[in-house]
Scaffold this active site. Structure first.
Site, PDB file in Angstrom:
ATOM      1  N   HIS A  85     -43.328 -24.986 -42.939  1.00  0.00           N
ATOM      2  CA  HIS A  85     -42.615 -26.026 -43.416  1.00  0.00           C
ATOM      3  C   HIS A  85     -41.552 -26.533 -42.365  1.00  0.00           C
ATOM      4  O   HIS A  85     -41.671 -27.580 -41.890  1.00  0.00           O
ATOM      5  CB  HIS A  85     -42.160 -26.003 -44.823  1.00  0.00           C
ATOM      6  CG  HIS A  85     -41.615 -27.221 -45.268  1.00  0.00           C
ATOM      7  ND1 HIS A  85     -42.339 -27.976 -46.111  1.00  0.00           N
ATOM      8  CD2 HIS A  85     -40.274 -27.696 -45.021  1.00  0.00           C
ATOM      9  CE1 HIS A  85     -41.476 -29.021 -46.456  1.00  0.00           C
ATOM     10  NE2 HIS A  85     -40.366 -28.989 -45.819  1.00  0.00           N
ATOM     11  N   GLU A  86     -40.594 -25.741 -42.102  1.00  0.00           N
ATOM     12  CA  GLU A  86     -39.499 -25.839 -41.320  1.00  0.00           C
ATOM     13  C   GLU A  86     -39.822 -26.261 -39.738  1.00  0.00           C
ATOM     14  O   GLU A  86     -39.333 -27.181 -39.068  1.00  0.00           O
ATOM     15  CB  GLU A  86     -38.362 -24.921 -41.518  1.00  0.00           C
ATOM     16  CG  GLU A  86     -38.108 -24.691 -42.789  1.00  0.00           C
ATOM     17  CD  GLU A  86     -37.321 -25.879 -43.624  1.00  0.00           C
ATOM     18  OE1 GLU A  86     -37.007 -26.743 -42.945  1.00  0.00           O
ATOM     19  OE2 GLU A  86     -37.568 -25.798 -44.916  1.00  0.00           O
TER      20      GLU A  86
END
Length: 857
Positions: free
Chosen positions: A296-297
């Site tokens: 996600h990051e």
């Protein structure tokens, strides 16, 4: 009741671009724990679009800063030329060159006293920043808003061995980020750290250095995070054509962190629990979360960093899209079917709950008092569902064309939902005006379905409604994509699945060619985030559980069967349906099915989910009766499988060294489900005790411990677990959480109070606080005990935490959002505690906004 705060609200309709843009930022840090000095040199340029409105004052955001000096174009400003207030400073327009200028300032800040963990703070001797959403204004004076993007250069001086910031390293403590970014993506870390290093070759052949920084001694727990990072980088190239754009990518693990992780450009800062893992200390779920959050990051590098949001009302533009991307990635890495079920479970438990209560808001809100309160399940999870529906409606190829256009058109820009929708309209030729209502309307649509069969024609009628939510008393029909399948009496599918696109309040479709009335499989894959309302029978649900080829609807049939049965048991004393236990036994023993799927199907709905289901039926849930009904049905399941459970438990044993892959994790999950059922039939919980004693990995040790605690047989194991792991902070977080969430309700309050006085309960650490106070609030029957002591206990701790960490306090205030579903006595008890929180002197605006909304329900 309105929030008890004088803080003004910010409205989407009031957006105005800044009078001055920022071109470059130079920051010079002299780090000291209580007196850090920050010098800034910022080049401002006029915003030509607002030149005719001038002249303009200079307005900069700033909080808790001691201004030492300020200059414009080299001229020192006198004290009376800088107008300071609690939210920043202003310089009158006659002192501000309107065509552009250089602002210089020196400020002093106290990182050690910053317990809110926003801006620059200290975590066990390490300097760390968290600037999203508005933390940068606690570092220096600046136009702290996401549409102001600039190139940053940073110099750091200090005693720490490691000095990090965004971008590429020019020399020790000197950093330059060539990509313009908003201030919320700025990061600085300094401390005694070691790095776990690797390299990645991009699709174009560029070499990228990868470094994960941790405290000495933790470098042996970084391998899986690094592997997940490299797989994420390759996946983003292959699935979206996105290549990494710096020479270096860094991750830092931090013990004190309000959130899961932060996508700062080139320097991601992570909560330690989402980086560090070893078989002995991390569960399968930990590994899964590390994989997903690392992805996600990293994916934010393009969907959030290279293209960011114009203002914080557009937060879903980066978060909804990036959640959808990490869900795709995790499905590809593991199992799309299992991942979809897990995502919907989370959506229903968090976002549907939010959408049906006083905290409901659109995916793109229109007003806020504290932006930190809008990092919600609606923005993230429902935002991702909107992306999934859009992809389903336009098709895979058109979705990829639209994303390519989005990156090409808006790279380096701060964008809006309108920009996003326009890209899809231009790429596909579709009018998406009605679809955009998903961003504007709050609440979960209800879809009522009726059907009929005559002369070989099967007709299905859909009626959509969306109940009133705060600020939205009436709603327009939305675009709802419904995947629809048909089964005959043998379980075969005589016709291909079809996609029905609902746009009106009422829609009827007619399908020809059936010899008999089919059994419909509606909303396959959970193709839209709606509540399906259709009268059906237990026999039909058992049939779909046995025969539906769609994994989600197969699971959903069993889930709905269990929900109806349990709701009846908890409200009317209904008898246990042998058809349910028979269906579950058949499914659990079906070796053709993924063990992870079987484990999910065997797990009964949570007590909180059952309380909402009972409320949706117009009845009042009783937490004690729900707990008893769930216990009784679990025992009935165990009895129906009495001859099979030990064999299933043994068959799911994973031989050899521990691996966190999906296949092995799925077997351990089903083994854990079997263990739980076995223990309901054992007087002394011998099987769970033996597993606890012999486990060589945290997954099996913790699942055995939870089983023992639920059975009331966990005292010795709890003590042994603590003695074994008392020096490992992340494992002790698990120790607190598993007790708070699993203790039987009749003893939970006493035990949790004792745990709150334990010397290892460091309540100022967000992970530790959530592991006890947050976990206890999920112990439904204990939290909602009839005397209200659970409510008082949680309220006491919220009041205590608020002056230290308002953000974490506000998020946990949400445990009270469902108070109106319970009986009058409990409502009075909860209201009294909410009122006590609201009346607390100097309550933060974070908590005041949430509590005020809940009380106004």
């Amino acid at each position: 009741m309105r929030p008890k705060t004088s803080a003004p609200s910010t409205k989407l309709a009031d957006y105005t671009a800044p009078a001055f843009w920022v071109e470059t930022v130079n920051l010079d840090f002299a780090l000291r724990p209580t007196a850090t000095r920050v010098k800034s040199r910022i080049s401002f340029a006029a915003n030509s679009a607002r030149a005719s409105e001038g002249p303009h004052d200079l307005r900069l955001d700033g909080r808790n800063l001691k201004l030492v000096e300020a200059r414009i174009n080299g001229r020192a400003l006198a004290k009376d030329e800088v107008l300071l207030d609690t939210e920043g400073l202003s310089v009158p327009h006659d002192l501000v060159p309107q065509d552009g200028f250089v602002w210089e300032a020196e400020v002093e800040i106290n990182p050690q006293a910053n317990t809110a963990l926003e801006g620059l703070y200290m975590s066990n001797g390490m300097y760390c920043t968290q600037c999203e959403a508005q933390g940068f204004r606690k570092i220096t004076y600046y136009p702290d808003r996401p549409d102001v993007m600039a190139i940053f250069s940073v110099t750091i001086a200090g005693d720490a061995p490691v000095l990090l910031s965004n971008g590429n390293e020019l020399a020790r403590g000197e950093w330059h980020d060539p990509w313009p970014k908003p201030a919320y993506l700025f990061a600085l870390v300094a401390g005694d750290l070691v790095s776990y290093d690797d390299r990645f070759t991009t699709i174009s052949g560029r070499e990228v250095d990868l470094r994960i920084f941790v405290r000495p001694g933790d470098e042996g727990k970084c391998a899986y995070a690094m592997d997940a990072l490299k797989r994420s980088m390759r996946w983003d190239e292959e699935a979206y054509g996105r290549e990494y754009d710096l020479d270096l990518f860094m991750i830092v693990a931090v013990d004190d962190f309000n959130m899961g992780a932060m996508e700062n450009k080139g320097l991601n800062v992570f909560n330690s629990k989402y980086v560090l893992a070893s078989p002995e200390t991390a569960t399968d779920q930990d590994y899964k979360l590390i994989e997903g959050i690392i992805a996600h990051e990293y994916f934010h590098n393009w969907t959030g960093n290279r293209i960011t949001c114009r203002d914080w009302f557009q937060l879903c533009l980066k978060e909804g899209l990036t959640v959808f991307r990490d869900q795709q990635f995790s499905g590809d890495q593991r199992s799309h079917a299992v991942k979809r079920i897990e995502d919907v479970l989370q959506l229903r438990s968090r976002q549907f709950r939010e959408d049906s209560g006083p905290l409901a808001h659109p995916v793109r809100p229109t007003e806020y008092i504290e932006i930190n309160n809008f990092y919600t399940a609606t923005v993230y999870e429902k935002g991702a569902e909107v992306i999934g529906m859009l992809k389903l409606l336009v098709g895979d190829e058109a979705y990829r064309r639209a994303l390519d256009l989005y990156f090409d058109r808006h790279d380096g820009q701060a964008c809006t939902i309108e920009d996003w929708i326009k890209v899809f309209e231009d790429a596909t030729g579709r009018d998406l005006t009605q679809f955009a209502l998903w961003y504007a309307q709050s609440g979960t649509p209800h879809l009522k379905v009726t059907d009929a069969f005559e002369d070989g024609i099967y007709s299905v009628t859909f009626e959509q409604t969306n109940p009133p939510t705060p600020g939205q008393s009436s709603k327009k029909p939305q675009v709802i994509p419904v995947r629809l399948g048909f089964l005959d009496h043998t379980g075969a599918e005589p016709l291909d699945e079809m996609l029905v696109e609902l746009t009106g309040t009422k829609t009827t479709i007619r399908v020809e060619g059936f010899k008999e009335k089919p059994v419909p499989s509606i909303l396959r894959g959970f193709s839209a985030p709606v509540i399906l309302d259709r009268e059906t029978t237990s026999a039909e649900r058992a049939f779909l559980l046995a025969h539906d080829s769609d994994p989600f609807n197969k699971w959903e049939a069993g889930r709905a069967f269990a929900t109806d049965l349990l709701a009846g048991m908890a409200t009317g004393g209904n008898a246990i349906d042998g058809g349910f236990t028979d269906a579950m036994r058949t499914m659990a023993l079906d070796g053709r099915l993924d063990p992870a799927f079987r484990s999910l199907a065997l797990t009964l709905p949570s007590e909180d989910a059952l309380a909402q289901a009972i409320r949706d039926r117009g009845q009042t849930p009783d937490p004690a009766r729900i707990h008893q009904a769930r216990s009784d049905l679990n025992r009935a399941l165990a009895d129906s499988m009495s001859d099979d459970l030990q064999g299933l438990y043994s068959a799911m044993r994973v031989e050899g060294p521990y691996t966190p892959d999906a296949k092995a994790a799925g077997k351990r999950s089903l083994r854990s489900a079997a263990l739980s059922l076995i223990t309901t039939r054992e007087v002394n919980a011998a099987t769970a005790g033996a597993q606890f004693a012999k486990a060589n990995n945290m997954t099996e040790q913790l699942s055995a411990l939870a089983t023992l605690i639920r059975a009331g047989k966990g005292d010795e194991a709890v003590a042994a677990f603590y003695d074994q792991w008392k020096t490992d902070k992340l494992v002790i977080d698990k120790w607190f959480a598993i007790q708070a969430a699993s203790l039987p309700p009749e003893i939970a309050m006493e035990k949790v109070k004792a745990l709150s006085e334990h010397p290892d309960f460091d309540w100022k650490n967000p992970n530790r606080y959530r592991s006890l106070i947050g976990a206890f609030a999920t112990n439904h029957a204990a939290f909602h005990r009839a005397d209200g002591e659970g409510y008082r206990f949680v309220a006491d701790w919220l009041i205590r935490l608020d002056p230290v960490n308002p953000q974490t306090t506000a998020r946990l205030c949400g445990v009270f959002e469902t108070w109106k579903r319970y009986d009058d006595t409990r409502q009075k008890l909860i209201r009294a505690q909410l009122k006590r929180i609201a009346d607390t002197p100097d309550l933060s605006k974070d908590a005041a906004e949430i509590v005020g909304k809940i009380l106004s329900a």
